[in-house]
Design a protein around this motif. Structure first.
Motif, PDB file in Angstrom:
ATOM      1  N   ILE A  30       2.339  -0.904 -18.567  1.00  0.00           N
ATOM      2  CA  ILE A  30       3.416   0.005 -18.978  1.00  0.00           C
ATOM      3  C   ILE A  30       3.514   1.142 -17.976  1.00  0.00           C
ATOM      4  CG2 ILE A  30       4.328   1.428 -20.866  1.00  0.00           C
ATOM      5  CD1 ILE A  30       2.593  -0.204 -22.749  1.00  0.00           C
ATOM      6  N   GLU A  31       4.720   1.362 -17.476  1.00  0.00           N
ATOM      7  CA  GLU A  31       4.923   2.429 -16.480  1.00  0.00           C
ATOM      8  C   GLU A  31       5.109   3.764 -17.197  1.00  0.00           C
ATOM      9  OE1 GLU A  31       4.569   2.332 -13.261  1.00  0.00           O
ATOM     10  OE2 GLU A  31       5.484   4.212 -12.642  1.00  0.00           O
ATOM     11  N   LYS A  32       4.290   4.709 -16.821  1.00  0.00           N
ATOM     12  CA  LYS A  32       4.360   6.101 -17.286  1.00  0.00           C
ATOM     13  C   LYS A  32       4.530   6.230 -18.805  1.00  0.00           C
ATOM     14  CE  LYS A  32       5.596   7.899 -12.800  1.00  0.00           C
ATOM     15  NZ  LYS A  32       5.956   6.829 -11.925  1.00  0.00           N
ATOM     16  N   PRO A  33       3.582   5.691 -19.591  1.00  0.00           N
ATOM     17  CA  PRO A  33       3.697   5.803 -21.058  1.00  0.00           C
ATOM     18  C   PRO A  33       3.290   7.183 -21.549  1.00  0.00           C
ATOM     19  CG  PRO A  33       1.630   4.765 -20.468  1.00  0.00           C
ATOM     20  CD  PRO A  33       2.355   5.020 -19.171  1.00  0.00           C
TER      21      PRO A  33
ATOM     22  N   ALA B 132      -5.278   3.273 -14.613  1.00  0.00           N
ATOM     23  CA  ALA B 132      -4.006   3.578 -13.934  1.00  0.00           C
ATOM     24  C   ALA B 132      -3.872   2.795 -12.632  1.00  0.00           C
ATOM     25  CB  ALA B 132      -3.936   5.069 -13.648  1.00  0.00           C
ATOM     26  N   VAL B 133      -2.681   2.269 -12.406  1.00  0.00           N
ATOM     27  CA  VAL B 133      -2.367   1.580 -11.146  1.00  0.00           C
ATOM     28  C   VAL B 133      -2.626   2.543  -9.992  1.00  0.00           C
ATOM     29  CG1 VAL B 133      -0.489   0.591  -9.767  1.00  0.00           C
ATOM     30  CG2 VAL B 133      -0.585   0.153 -12.243  1.00  0.00           C
ATOM     31  N   ALA B 134      -3.411   2.077  -8.996  1.00  0.00           N
ATOM     32  CA  ALA B 134      -3.880   2.991  -7.951  1.00  0.00           C
ATOM     33  C   ALA B 134      -3.399   2.600  -6.556  1.00  0.00           C
ATOM     34  CB  ALA B 134      -5.394   3.086  -7.995  1.00  0.00           C
TER      35      ALA B 134
ATOM     36  N   ALA C  22       0.862  -1.183   0.000  1.00  0.00           N
ATOM     37  CA  ALA C  22       0.000   0.000   0.000  1.00  0.00           C
ATOM     38  C   ALA C  22       0.897   1.231   0.000  1.00  0.00           C
ATOM     39  CB  ALA C  22      -0.901   0.001   1.239  1.00  0.00           C
ATOM     40  N   LEU C  23       0.797   2.053  -1.025  1.00  0.00           N
ATOM     41  CA  LEU C  23       1.673   3.221  -1.092  1.00  0.00           C
ATOM     42  C   LEU C  23       1.237   4.241  -0.031  1.00  0.00           C
ATOM     43  CD1 LEU C  23       2.205   3.634  -4.941  1.00  0.00           C
ATOM     44  CD2 LEU C  23       3.261   2.050  -3.311  1.00  0.00           C
ATOM     45  N   GLY C  24       2.232   4.725   0.702  1.00  0.00           N
ATOM     46  CA  GLY C  24       1.967   5.549   1.889  1.00  0.00           C
ATOM     47  C   GLY C  24       1.499   6.956   1.588  1.00  0.00           C
TER      48      GLY C  24
ATOM     49  N   ILE D 165      14.048   1.268 -10.693  1.00  0.00           N
ATOM     50  CA  ILE D 165      13.536  -0.110 -10.750  1.00  0.00           C
ATOM     51  C   ILE D 165      12.055  -0.055 -10.410  1.00  0.00           C
ATOM     52  CG2 ILE D 165      13.734  -2.439  -9.792  1.00  0.00           C
ATOM     53  CD1 ILE D 165      16.742  -1.780  -9.442  1.00  0.00           C
ATOM     54  N   GLN D 166      11.228  -0.334 -11.400  1.00  0.00           N
ATOM     55  CA  GLN D 166       9.788  -0.116 -11.280  1.00  0.00           C
ATOM     56  C   GLN D 166       9.070  -1.408 -10.892  1.00  0.00           C
ATOM     57  OE1 GLN D 166       8.360   2.723 -11.362  1.00  0.00           O
ATOM     58  NE2 GLN D 166       9.850   4.078 -12.382  1.00  0.00           N
ATOM     59  N   LEU D 167       8.165  -1.295  -9.928  1.00  0.00           N
ATOM     60  CA  LEU D 167       7.335  -2.442  -9.541  1.00  0.00           C
ATOM     61  C   LEU D 167       6.482  -2.896 -10.728  1.00  0.00           C
ATOM     62  CD1 LEU D 167       6.323  -4.349  -7.346  1.00  0.00           C
ATOM     63  CD2 LEU D 167       4.760  -2.564  -6.570  1.00  0.00           C
TER      64      LEU D 167
HETATM   65  C1  G1P Z   1       3.748   4.819  -8.516  1.00  0.00           C
HETATM   66  C2  G1P Z   1       3.745   3.629  -9.480  1.00  0.00           C
HETATM   67  C3  G1P Z   1       2.707   3.841 -10.584  1.00  0.00           C
HETATM   68  C4  G1P Z   1       1.341   4.106  -9.944  1.00  0.00           C
HETATM   69  C5  G1P Z   1       1.432   5.293  -8.964  1.00  0.00           C
HETATM   70  C6  G1P Z   1       0.122   5.522  -8.211  1.00  0.00           C
HETATM   71  O1  G1P Z   1       4.216   5.952  -9.203  1.00  0.00           O
HETATM   72  O2  G1P Z   1       5.035   3.475 -10.050  1.00  0.00           O
HETATM   73  O3  G1P Z   1       2.644   2.700 -11.396  1.00  0.00           O
HETATM   74  O4  G1P Z   1       0.377   4.368 -10.956  1.00  0.00           O
HETATM   75  O5  G1P Z   1       2.456   5.060  -7.986  1.00  0.00           O
HETATM   76  O6  G1P Z   1      -0.238   4.415  -7.493  1.00  0.00           O
HETATM   77  P1  G1P Z   1       4.754   7.293  -8.458  1.00  0.00           P
HETATM   78  O7  G1P Z   1       3.522   8.064  -8.047  1.00  0.00           O
HETATM   79  O8  G1P Z   1       5.563   6.835  -7.293  1.00  0.00           O
HETATM   80  O9  G1P Z   1       5.545   8.028  -9.498  1.00  0.00           O
END
Ligand code: G1P
Length: 299
Positions: free
Chosen positions: A193-196, A206-208, A129-131, A232-234
């Motif tokens: 695809i990361e950031k296309p 979009a990945v959330a 879970a992104l903080g 290095i991208q998840l």
């Molecule tokens: C990260 C991920 C990206 C995702 C985003 C939001 O990016 O690399 O794939 O869409 O979080 O969850 P960042 O916001 O760290 O650039």
């Protein structure tokens, strides 16, 4: 399969898009309404059965550790002063959760941050879970529960939360190429695809900020070369899982599961305003005040 009760919360990023606010405090500690962002994330995880939580921290992030400590001195002084309402604001300190911390010693990207969790996670499925992202007003979403169910039922290698974003924003996110019949809440993913750039984006999904991952992600991460932003991208490691025959699913966020991104000022201001408007004590008067100043002549 036993319940998935381990979560990894990466909080090492520098928050440069929020300077100067983040010069000496982590972006995860910025308040959204009454609480710092990361508290919402932890409360969301606690509600969906997480018992062990590993923060991937970095330099300048110790206030996150302090925030989740038991502060007995403060509790005692509030109790002595009879400040029960304030005491209840600290009840999150006693959540049934064990906290762990490790440092990402070099900022090599989100994928590298998750790889730092390998010795802790071992051979178990886990949540990431992104903080810096809250899902749903007051973080009341059960999206991770839905994702865990999907992970189990489909025997997936990864399940990712997705939100639809406007076309001109796809370059900021990981974007899915869904398999056909992707209209439902749950859909299988063909590629990521990361950031296309917009003309190379296979969709606007979009990945959330929420993932359920099998431990096979660690080998994939070890074989992932730096990608977008030279990091290095998840996303790239999950893509590798698919290329190696793994199955990856997406779960769409519902309308009530809006993602509040505390990664830049525009979306931070919107998030703060919405949470402040929903505040039980101060929301109604703030709404009146905003209506009043919006209608005022700016000149
Ligand atoms: C990260 C991920 C990206 C995702 C985003 C939001 O990016 O690399 O794939 O869409 O979080 O969850 P960042 O916001 O760290 O650039």
């Amino acid at each position: 399969m036993s319940d998935i009760n381990i979560a990894v919360v990466p909080v090492a990023g520098m928050g440069t898009r929020l300077l100067p606010a983040t010069k000496s405090q982590p972006k995860e500690m910025l308040p959204v309404g009454r609480k710092p962002v990361v508290q919402y994330v932890v409360e969301e995880l606690n509600r969906v059965g997480v018992e062990r939580l590993l923060f991937i921290t970095g330099s300048g992030k110790t206030s996150i550790e302090n925030h989740f400590d038991l502060n007995l001195e403060l509790t005692q002084s509030l109790r002595e002063d009879g400040k029960e309402d304030l005491l209840s604001e600290l009840s999150y300190e006693r959540a049934n959760l064990q906290y762990f911390y490790t440092r990402q010693r070099q900022l090599l990207g989100l994928g590298h941050a998750v790889l730092c969790a390998e010795p802790f996670v071992g051979n178990n499925p886990f949540i990431v879970a992104l903080g810096d992202s809250i899902i749903g007003m007051h973080a009341e979403s059960k999206i991770v529960e839905t994702m865990k169910d999907c992970f189990r039922e489909k025997k997936a290698d990864a399940v990712i939360a997705f939100e639809e974003v406007p076309e001109d924003e796809v370059f900021q996110y990981g974007i899915a190429k869904p398999k056909k019949n992707s209209n439902g809440v749950v859909f299988e993913i063909d590629d990521l695809i990361e950031k296309p750039p917009v003309d190379e984006a296979p969709s606007n999904l979009a990945v959330a900020a929420r993932y359920v991952l099998s431990p096979s992600i660690f080998d994939a991460l070890k074989n992932t070369k730096p990608g977008a932003g030279n990091e290095i991208q998840l996303t790239d490691a999950i893509r590798l899982l698919i290329q190696n025959g793994g199955t990856v699913y997406g779960v769409r966020l519902k309308k009530s599961e809006k993602r509040y991104d505390i990664g830049n000022f525009g979306s931070y201001f919107r998030a703060f305003t919405e949470f402040a408007l929903a505040d039980k004590n101060f929301g109604p008067e703030l709404r009146e005040y905003l209506q009043q100043i919006i209608n005022e002549d700016p000149s």
